[in-house]
Design a protein around this motif. Structure first.
Motif, PDB file in Angstrom:
ATOM      1  N   ARG A  91       0.833  -1.205   0.000  1.00 53.91           N
ATOM      2  CA  ARG A  91       0.000   0.000   0.000  1.00 53.91           C
ATOM      3  C   ARG A  91       0.869   1.257   0.000  1.00 53.91           C
ATOM      4  NH1 ARG A  91      -5.211   0.002   2.096  1.00 53.91           N
ATOM      5  NH2 ARG A  91      -6.094  -2.090   2.370  1.00 53.91           N
ATOM      6  N   PRO A  92       0.495   2.273  -0.738  1.00 50.11           N
ATOM      7  CA  PRO A  92       1.207   3.542  -0.644  1.00 50.11           C
ATOM      8  C   PRO A  92       1.128   4.087   0.774  1.00 50.11           C
ATOM      9  CG  PRO A  92      -0.315   3.519  -2.518  1.00 50.11           C
ATOM     10  CD  PRO A  92      -0.605   2.285  -1.710  1.00 50.11           C
ATOM     11  N   GLY A  93       2.212   4.682   1.236  1.00 52.59           N
ATOM     12  CA  GLY A  93       2.220   5.292   2.565  1.00 52.59           C
ATOM     13  C   GLY A  93       2.399   4.311   3.705  1.00 52.59           C
ATOM     14  N   LEU A  94       2.555   3.039   3.391  1.00 49.54           N
ATOM     15  CA  LEU A  94       2.739   2.018   4.427  1.00 49.54           C
ATOM     16  C   LEU A  94       4.190   2.003   4.868  1.00 49.54           C
ATOM     17  CD1 LEU A  94       1.563  -0.541   5.900  1.00 49.54           C
ATOM     18  CD2 LEU A  94       2.331  -1.831   3.919  1.00 49.54           C
ATOM     19  N   ARG A  95       4.405   1.970   6.164  1.00 45.41           N
ATOM     20  CA  ARG A  95       5.775   1.912   6.680  1.00 45.41           C
ATOM     21  C   ARG A  95       6.099   0.472   7.073  1.00 45.41           C
ATOM     22  NH1 ARG A  95       8.381   5.160  11.875  1.00 45.41           N
ATOM     23  NH2 ARG A  95      10.074   3.693  12.243  1.00 45.41           N
ATOM     24  N   VAL A  96       7.216  -0.042   6.598  1.00 47.06           N
ATOM     25  CA  VAL A  96       7.684  -1.368   6.994  1.00 47.06           C
ATOM     26  C   VAL A  96       8.516  -1.214   8.268  1.00 47.06           C
ATOM     27  CG1 VAL A  96       9.011  -3.403   6.346  1.00 47.06           C
ATOM     28  CG2 VAL A  96       7.668  -2.177   4.613  1.00 47.06           C
ATOM     29  N   ALA A  97       8.117  -1.910   9.314  1.00 47.80           N
ATOM     30  CA  ALA A  97       8.779  -1.767  10.612  1.00 47.80           C
ATOM     31  C   ALA A  97       9.018  -3.145  11.218  1.00 47.80           C
ATOM     32  CB  ALA A  97       7.918  -0.906  11.539  1.00 47.80           C
ATOM     33  N   GLY A  98       9.606  -3.152  12.411  1.00 41.86           N
ATOM     34  CA  GLY A  98       9.853  -4.414  13.085  1.00 41.86           C
ATOM     35  C   GLY A  98       9.501  -4.319  14.553  1.00 41.86           C
ATOM     36  N   MET A  99       9.756  -5.394  15.274  1.00 44.53           N
ATOM     37  CA  MET A  99       9.416  -5.398  16.694  1.00 44.53           C
ATOM     38  C   MET A  99      10.260  -4.401  17.481  1.00 44.53           C
ATOM     39  SD  MET A  99       6.831  -7.065  17.562  1.00 44.53           S
ATOM     40  CE  MET A  99       5.744  -8.342  16.938  1.00 44.53           C
ATOM     41  N   ASP A 100      11.438  -4.057  16.984  1.00 46.41           N
ATOM     42  CA  ASP A 100      12.235  -3.020  17.646  1.00 46.41           C
ATOM     43  C   ASP A 100      11.482  -1.693  17.651  1.00 46.41           C
ATOM     44  OD1 ASP A 100      15.517  -4.133  16.457  1.00 46.41           O
ATOM     45  OD2 ASP A 100      14.263  -4.789  18.124  1.00 46.41           O
ATOM     46  N   ASP A 101      10.856  -1.392  16.501  1.00 47.96           N
ATOM     47  CA  ASP A 101      10.072  -0.161  16.417  1.00 47.96           C
ATOM     48  C   ASP A 101       8.844  -0.237  17.335  1.00 47.96           C
ATOM     49  OD1 ASP A 101      10.978  -0.698  13.182  1.00 47.96           O
ATOM     50  OD2 ASP A 101      11.481   1.231  14.097  1.00 47.96           O
ATOM     51  N   VAL A 102       8.181  -1.386  17.314  1.00 40.54           N
ATOM     52  CA  VAL A 102       6.987  -1.552  18.153  1.00 40.54           C
ATOM     53  C   VAL A 102       7.348  -1.386  19.628  1.00 40.54           C
ATOM     54  CG1 VAL A 102       5.158  -3.144  18.842  1.00 40.54           C
ATOM     55  CG2 VAL A 102       5.857  -3.015  16.450  1.00 40.54           C
ATOM     56  N   ALA A 103       8.485  -1.947  20.015  1.00 45.06           N
ATOM     57  CA  ALA A 103       8.918  -1.811  21.414  1.00 45.06           C
ATOM     58  C   ALA A 103       9.146  -0.345  21.767  1.00 45.06           C
ATOM     59  CB  ALA A 103      10.191  -2.626  21.646  1.00 45.06           C
ATOM     60  N   ASP A 104       9.782   0.390  20.863  1.00 46.71           N
ATOM     61  CA  ASP A 104       9.999   1.821  21.119  1.00 46.71           C
ATOM     62  C   ASP A 104       8.668   2.551  21.283  1.00 46.71           C
ATOM     63  OD1 ASP A 104      12.911   2.060  18.956  1.00 46.71           O
ATOM     64  OD2 ASP A 104      12.786   1.868  21.138  1.00 46.71           O
ATOM     65  N   TRP A 105       7.708   2.241  20.418  1.00 41.44           N
ATOM     66  CA  TRP A 105       6.397   2.899  20.507  1.00 41.44           C
ATOM     67  C   TRP A 105       5.711   2.552  21.819  1.00 41.44           C
ATOM     68  CZ3 TRP A 105       4.791   0.842  15.008  1.00 41.44           C
ATOM     69  CH2 TRP A 105       5.595   1.458  14.036  1.00 41.44           C
ATOM     70  N   ILE A 106       5.783   1.295  22.225  1.00 39.96           N
ATOM     71  CA  ILE A 106       5.120   0.859  23.457  1.00 39.96           C
ATOM     72  C   ILE A 106       5.739   1.535  24.675  1.00 39.96           C
ATOM     73  CG2 ILE A 106       4.834  -1.131  25.013  1.00 39.96           C
ATOM     74  CD1 ILE A 106       4.412  -2.849  22.503  1.00 39.96           C
ATOM     75  N   LEU A 107       7.051   1.727  24.630  1.00 38.89           N
ATOM     76  CA  LEU A 107       7.732   2.303  25.796  1.00 38.89           C
ATOM     77  C   LEU A 107       7.518   3.814  25.907  1.00 38.89           C
ATOM     78  CD1 LEU A 107      11.019   0.216  25.702  1.00 38.89           C
ATOM     79  CD2 LEU A 107       9.150   0.051  27.352  1.00 38.89           C
ATOM     80  N   ASP A 108       6.916   4.426  24.921  1.00 45.03           N
ATOM     81  CA  ASP A 108       6.544   5.829  25.007  1.00 45.03           C
ATOM     82  C   ASP A 108       5.370   5.933  25.986  1.00 45.03           C
ATOM     83  OD1 ASP A 108       5.601   8.407  24.723  1.00 45.03           O
ATOM     84  OD2 ASP A 108       5.615   8.376  22.542  1.00 45.03           O
ATOM     85  N   PRO A 109       5.528   6.692  27.070  1.00 43.68           N
ATOM     86  CA  PRO A 109       4.440   6.776  28.063  1.00 43.68           C
ATOM     87  C   PRO A 109       3.130   7.304  27.486  1.00 43.68           C
ATOM     88  CG  PRO A 109       6.473   7.678  28.953  1.00 43.68           C
ATOM     89  CD  PRO A 109       6.720   7.442  27.497  1.00 43.68           C
ATOM     90  N   ALA A 110       3.207   8.028  26.388  1.00 36.57           N
ATOM     91  CA  ALA A 110       1.995   8.614  25.813  1.00 36.57           C
ATOM     92  C   ALA A 110       1.214   7.633  24.932  1.00 36.57           C
ATOM     93  CB  ALA A 110       2.354   9.848  24.987  1.00 36.57           C
ATOM     94  N   THR A 111       1.751   6.442  24.744  1.00 34.84           N
ATOM     95  CA  THR A 111       1.117   5.477  23.834  1.00 34.84           C
ATOM     96  C   THR A 111       0.320   4.432  24.595  1.00 34.84           C
ATOM     97  OG1 THR A 111       2.874   5.744  22.190  1.00 34.84           O
ATOM     98  CG2 THR A 111       1.540   3.749  22.048  1.00 34.84           C
ATOM     99  N   ARG A 112      -0.915   4.223  24.160  1.00 35.95           N
ATOM    100  CA  ARG A 112      -1.740   3.113  24.650  1.00 35.95           C
ATOM    101  C   ARG A 112      -1.782   2.034  23.571  1.00 35.95           C
ATOM    102  NH1 ARG A 112      -7.093   5.240  24.900  1.00 35.95           N
ATOM    103  NH2 ARG A 112      -6.327   6.914  23.573  1.00 35.95           N
ATOM    104  N   VAL A 113      -1.824   0.774  23.998  1.00 33.02           N
ATOM    105  CA  VAL A 113      -1.682  -0.345  23.055  1.00 33.02           C
ATOM    106  C   VAL A 113      -2.851  -1.308  23.185  1.00 33.02           C
ATOM    107  CG1 VAL A 113      -0.152  -2.177  22.250  1.00 33.02           C
ATOM    108  CG2 VAL A 113       0.800  -0.213  23.458  1.00 33.02           C
ATOM    109  N   VAL A 114      -3.365  -1.731  22.033  1.00 39.39           N
ATOM    110  CA  VAL A 114      -4.363  -2.791  22.002  1.00 39.39           C
ATOM    111  C   VAL A 114      -3.945  -3.794  20.940  1.00 39.39           C
ATOM    112  CG1 VAL A 114      -6.789  -3.420  21.706  1.00 39.39           C
ATOM    113  CG2 VAL A 114      -6.191  -1.181  22.656  1.00 39.39           C
ATOM    114  N   TRP A 115      -3.963  -5.065  21.291  1.00 39.15           N
ATOM    115  CA  TRP A 115      -3.554  -6.146  20.375  1.00 39.15           C
ATOM    116  C   TRP A 115      -4.784  -6.961  20.010  1.00 39.15           C
ATOM    117  CZ3 TRP A 115       1.887  -7.970  19.915  1.00 39.15           C
ATOM    118  CH2 TRP A 115       2.005  -9.077  19.049  1.00 39.15           C
ATOM    119  N   HIS A 116      -4.969  -7.142  18.711  1.00 40.37           N
ATOM    120  CA  HIS A 116      -6.090  -7.966  18.251  1.00 40.37           C
ATOM    121  C   HIS A 116      -5.559  -9.173  17.485  1.00 40.37           C
ATOM    122  CE1 HIS A 116      -9.436  -8.875  15.288  1.00 40.37           C
ATOM    123  NE2 HIS A 116      -9.971  -9.122  16.458  1.00 40.37           N
TER     124      HIS A 116
END
Lengths: 116, 121
Positions: A91-116
């Motif tokens: 898809r255009p505009g899609l960012r390819v990332a990894g679990m390292d990126d996800v971990a960084d996002w989760i560790l941001d105190p301002a981020t809430r996470v929901v897993w489906h």
């Protein structure tokens, strides 16, 4: 934007939604993602496992709208390889990332996470 | 939550756990339902031999978990639901695993900055 900052910027109160389900399954979660974006909530939707099947164009109308309304879409590089999609047109505009990126996002105190 | 081999869920959870630990986070893992089998000691540290790759060793899920705990002994804490474990006949877990009653899950959640629920029990 820093290397590990989620797409969509570092705005406070960010929502990280992780979608592991694929095409035709449990579409409510993706519709909820659209609702969040329409309500002005900065939202990242990360596709992993079966969810990477939705990383290709024209695969899901809810994700089309999610992106069109300003939602940030990312996909797991490991899952893309597992599903044979690492060379596919995405898809255009899609960012390819990894679990390292996800971990960084989760560790941001301002981020809430929901897993489906 | 959920059966370990139903999908790639366990792989994703372990990948994320490792990434968080590598960023100096402390992580609690709580297993419920058939996920309690992840740390069943009777499976041993390695999978049965692969007939197509006879000389290669593949770690079992308990082997992977134990390796992760040994790599991050002060920041990875692994818990299992005692009721789910007993209900599924898991006789012995890895020594590092702490079994707690189902209500203990609430205490673990209260102690965490964030909780991510993965899977369906």
């Amino acid at each position: 934007m820093t290397q590990h900052e989620p797409p969509g910027g570092g705005a406070p109160g960010r929502l990280l939604l992780i979608e592991s389900r694929g095409r035709g399954e449990y579409t409510g979660f993706r519709r909820d993602a659209v609702t969040q974006v329409l309500g002005g909530q900065p939202t990242v939707l990360f596709l992993v496992q079966d969810g990477v099947m939705l990383a290709v164009p024209d695969s899901d109308a809810d994700l089309d709208r999610f992106q069109a309304e300003g939602g940030a879409l990312a996909v797991d590089s490991f899952s893309l390889t597992q599903y044979g999609l690492d060379s596919a047109k995405l898809r255009p505009g899609l960012r390819v990332a990894g679990m390292d990126d996800v971990a960084d996002w989760i560790l941001d105190p301002a981020t809430r996470v929901v897993w489906h | 939550m959920g059966a370990p081999h139903e999908s790639g869920q366990v792989t994703s959870a372990l990948r994320l756990t490792q990434a968080l630990l590598e960023r100096d986070a402390s992580v609690q893992v709580w297993t419920c339902g058939y996920a309690t089998l992840l740390t069943q000691r009777g499976q041993g540290p390695e999978k049965p031999r692969n007939l197509a790759d006879w000389n290669r060793s593949y770690p079992s899920l308990p082997g992977l978990v134990e390796g992760l705990i040994e790599a991050f002994p002060d920041r990875l804490h692994w818990y299992g639901c005692r009721f789910c474990s007993d209900d599924r006949g898991v006789a012995e877990h890895l020594p590092q695993v702490v079994l707690r009653p189902p209500a203990g899950y609430a205490a673990n959640v209260a102690a965490a900055d964030k909780t991510i629920l993965v899977g369906v029990i």
